[in-house]
Every structure is written in structure tokens, then in C-alpha cells.
Design a protein around this motif. Structure first.
Motif, PDB file in Angstrom:
ATOM      1  N   ASP A   1      28.193  22.519 104.151  1.00 51.74           N
ATOM      2  CA  ASP A   1      29.557  22.789 104.610  1.00 51.74           C
ATOM      3  C   ASP A   1      29.611  23.633 105.884  1.00 51.74           C
ATOM      4  OD1 ASP A   1      30.648  21.305 102.476  1.00 51.74           O
ATOM      5  OD2 ASP A   1      30.544  23.064 101.169  1.00 51.74           O
ATOM      6  N   LYS A   2      28.499  23.691 106.608  1.00 54.41           N
ATOM      7  CA  LYS A   2      28.477  24.384 107.895  1.00 54.41           C
ATOM      8  C   LYS A   2      27.989  23.419 108.967  1.00 54.41           C
ATOM      9  CE  LYS A   2      27.849  28.963 106.088  1.00 54.41           C
ATOM     10  NZ  LYS A   2      27.628  30.287 106.549  1.00 54.41           N
ATOM     11  N   VAL A   3      28.500  23.589 110.167  1.00 51.58           N
ATOM     12  CA  VAL A   3      27.993  22.853 111.327  1.00 51.58           C
ATOM     13  C   VAL A   3      26.746  23.598 111.790  1.00 51.58           C
ATOM     14  CG1 VAL A   3      28.461  22.179 113.716  1.00 51.58           C
ATOM     15  CG2 VAL A   3      30.261  21.988 111.982  1.00 51.58           C
ATOM     16  N   LEU A   4      25.665  22.862 112.031  1.00 50.68           N
ATOM     17  CA  LEU A   4      24.394  23.477 112.403  1.00 50.68           C
ATOM     18  C   LEU A   4      23.943  23.027 113.779  1.00 50.68           C
ATOM     19  CD1 LEU A   4      22.434  22.792 109.085  1.00 50.68           C
ATOM     20  CD2 LEU A   4      23.796  24.817 109.670  1.00 50.68           C
ATOM     21  N   LEU A   5      23.369  23.952 114.515  1.00 46.88           N
ATOM     22  CA  LEU A   5      22.639  23.631 115.736  1.00 46.88           C
ATOM     23  C   LEU A   5      21.212  24.112 115.491  1.00 46.88           C
ATOM     24  CD1 LEU A   5      22.941  22.383 118.563  1.00 46.88           C
ATOM     25  CD2 LEU A   5      23.206  24.724 119.442  1.00 46.88           C
ATOM     26  N   ILE A   6      20.297  23.163 115.351  1.00 47.13           N
ATOM     27  CA  ILE A   6      18.900  23.462 115.029  1.00 47.13           C
ATOM     28  C   ILE A   6      18.081  23.306 116.300  1.00 47.13           C
ATOM     29  CG2 ILE A   6      16.932  22.807 113.605  1.00 47.13           C
ATOM     30  CD1 ILE A   6      18.999  21.732 111.535  1.00 47.13           C
ATOM     31  N   VAL A   7      17.313  24.351 116.628  1.00 46.97           N
ATOM     32  CA  VAL A   7      16.626  24.410 117.914  1.00 46.97           C
ATOM     33  C   VAL A   7      15.167  24.836 117.730  1.00 46.97           C
ATOM     34  CG1 VAL A   7      16.737  25.402 120.245  1.00 46.97           C
ATOM     35  CG2 VAL A   7      18.818  25.268 118.872  1.00 46.97           C
ATOM     36  N   ASN A   8      14.243  24.121 118.391  1.00 51.19           N
ATOM     37  CA  ASN A   8      12.861  24.603 118.434  1.00 51.19           C
ATOM     38  C   ASN A   8      12.738  25.505 119.664  1.00 51.19           C
ATOM     39  OD1 ASN A   8      12.969  21.979 119.930  1.00 51.19           O
ATOM     40  ND2 ASN A   8      10.839  22.434 120.392  1.00 51.19           N
ATOM     41  N   THR A   9      12.302  26.723 119.437  1.00 51.06           N
ATOM     42  CA  THR A   9      12.346  27.754 120.471  1.00 51.06           C
ATOM     43  C   THR A   9      10.950  28.232 120.864  1.00 51.06           C
ATOM     44  OG1 THR A   9      12.557  29.469 118.785  1.00 51.06           O
ATOM     45  CG2 THR A   9      14.609  28.583 119.703  1.00 51.06           C
ATOM     46  N   ALA A  10      10.896  28.956 121.973  1.00 50.09           N
ATOM     47  CA  ALA A  10       9.656  29.570 122.443  1.00 50.09           C
ATOM     48  C   ALA A  10      10.001  30.754 123.344  1.00 50.09           C
ATOM     49  CB  ALA A  10       8.797  28.567 123.211  1.00 50.09           C
ATOM     50  N   SER A  11       9.202  31.792 123.245  1.00 49.66           N
ATOM     51  CA  SER A  11       9.485  33.037 123.972  1.00 49.66           C
ATOM     52  C   SER A  11       9.025  33.040 125.423  1.00 49.66           C
ATOM     53  CB  SER A  11       8.816  34.221 123.257  1.00 49.66           C
ATOM     54  OG  SER A  11       9.308  34.339 121.948  1.00 49.66           O
ATOM     55  N   GLN A  12       8.075  32.178 125.762  1.00 52.39           N
ATOM     56  CA  GLN A  12       7.498  32.198 127.099  1.00 52.39           C
ATOM     57  C   GLN A  12       7.794  30.911 127.865  1.00 52.39           C
ATOM     58  OE1 GLN A  12       6.090  35.107 128.058  1.00 52.39           O
ATOM     59  NE2 GLN A  12       6.670  35.789 126.015  1.00 52.39           N
ATOM     60  N   CYS A  13       8.953  30.350 127.650  1.00 55.91           N
ATOM     61  CA  CYS A  13       9.332  29.057 128.222  1.00 55.91           C
ATOM     62  C   CYS A  13      10.368  29.267 129.328  1.00 55.91           C
ATOM     63  CB  CYS A  13       9.918  28.190 127.095  1.00 55.91           C
ATOM     64  SG  CYS A  13      10.519  26.574 127.598  1.00 55.91           S
ATOM     65  N   GLY A  14      10.416  28.348 130.262  1.00 57.29           N
ATOM     66  CA  GLY A  14      11.440  28.409 131.301  1.00 57.29           C
ATOM     67  C   GLY A  14      12.848  28.306 130.727  1.00 57.29           C
ATOM     68  N   PHE A  15      12.981  27.749 129.514  1.00 59.33           N
ATOM     69  CA  PHE A  15      14.281  27.619 128.868  1.00 59.33           C
ATOM     70  C   PHE A  15      14.605  28.791 127.948  1.00 59.33           C
ATOM     71  CE2 PHE A  15      12.989  23.101 129.550  1.00 59.33           C
ATOM     72  CZ  PHE A  15      13.934  22.799 130.514  1.00 59.33           C
ATOM     73  N   THR A  16      13.705  29.765 127.843  1.00 57.64           N
ATOM     74  CA  THR A  16      13.905  30.912 126.947  1.00 57.64           C
ATOM     75  C   THR A  16      15.238  31.630 127.173  1.00 57.64           C
ATOM     76  OG1 THR A  16      11.520  31.180 126.688  1.00 57.64           O
ATOM     77  CG2 THR A  16      12.884  33.092 126.145  1.00 57.64           C
TER      78      THR A  16
END
Length: 159
Positions: free
Chosen positions: A24-39
Motif C-alpha cells: 500500500d505504498k508507492v516505492l522508488l527502489i534504487v541501487n546506490t553507490a557512494s563513489q559514483c558520479g551519480f552519488t
């Protein structure tokens, strides 16, 4: 019930959770990284979380070290980095693999339900995002280059 709710995940403190906790929740699931240009997208993810959490929205971050070895740290180090740099308050999970023979079951499901460019299932890089409805349906995959603020309209439609 959606298959996503049958999947178990482990948080960054090694506690096991069922994805059914997010029913019953809308989710945004993300694969993350601390040393990435997208961090720096952590900041945008936090802003989305703050803006929509009270309306039934969750950001779920799954650190991943499969792309350029950009998430080498321990769960504790990752959490400390996220807290110090971005003051995130959304859930951080245990490091996962999103591609290959050790792909986490959650990512197997996400990739099969929302394919990438040319129908590919493979996650191309860190900060690939998957949007999931309140019913557990994976409705959209966003490229790492898609900034969190660009997803606002899609989130609002689902809330």
C-alpha cells in the motif's frame, strides 16, 4: 498479492524484512553507490522522500558494488557516508548484486517487470531506479541519468 511482497530483504543492520511491509505504498527502489558520479542523487532522493513520505511513498536504497567498484565500504561505512553527506532518512539495505548469477531476488523481479532499453533486463549502472505502485506492480525503470526530481509527476500520479 504481488510477487514483490513475497521477497525478503535485509537492511543495513542485518535485520530481515519482508517487502510486504511496504504494501500500500508507492516505492522508488534504487541501487546506490557512494563513489559514483551519480552519488549526488542521494540529495534528490532525500527530497522526494521528505516531500511524499507522509502520503505513502518510500525510497529504498540498495547499495551495490558491481559497477566500477564504487561501493566498497561496509554497511556501517555506507550509512555513515549517507548520513554525513546527505542526511538521508529513508531505508538503506544490505549490499546486493543486481546482475549476474547472484542477483538478489528483488532485482530479478524488478528487472523482469520493467525492462531497460531494447528490452534488456540488465541494470546498466548505479542509481537505476524502479517505480512500484501501491499494489506492488513495477511500472517504470529510470536510467541512472534520470534525476530524482524528474520523477515527481510519475510519483504524484501513483499516490
Amino acid at each position: 498479492m504481488s510477487a514483490i511482497y513475497d521477497v525478503d530483504v535485509v537492511d543495513n543492520k542485518q535485520a530481515k524484512h519482508s517487502m510486504a511491509e511496504y504494501k500500500d505504498k508507492v516505492l522508488l527502489i534504487v541501487n546506490t553507490a557512494s563513489q559514483c558520479g551519480f552519488t549526488p542523487q542521494y540529495q534528490g532522493l532525500q527530497e522526494l522522500y521528505q516531500r511524499f513520505n507522509q502520503q505513502g511513498f518510500e525510497v529504498l536504497a540498495f547499495p551495490c558494488n558491481q559497477f566500477g567498484q564504487q561501493e566498497k565500504g561496509s554497511n556501517e561505512e555506507i550509512a555513515k557516508f549517507c548520513d554525513l553527506q546527505f542526511n538521508i532518512s529513508f531505508p538503506l539495505f544490505d549490499k546486493v548484486e543486481v546482475n549476474g548469477s547472484n542477483t538478489h531476488p528483488l532485482y530479478q523481479l524488478l528487472k523482469s517487470q520493467a525492462r531497460g532499453i531494447l528490452g534488456s533486463e540488465k541494470v546498466k549502472w548505479n542509481f537505476t531506479k524502479f517505480l512500484v505502485t501501491k499494489n506492488g506492480e513495477v511500472v517504470k525503470r529510470y536510467a541512472p541519468t534520470t534525476k530524482p526530481e524528474a520523477i515527481i509527476n510519475d510519483i504524484e500520479k501513483l499516490l
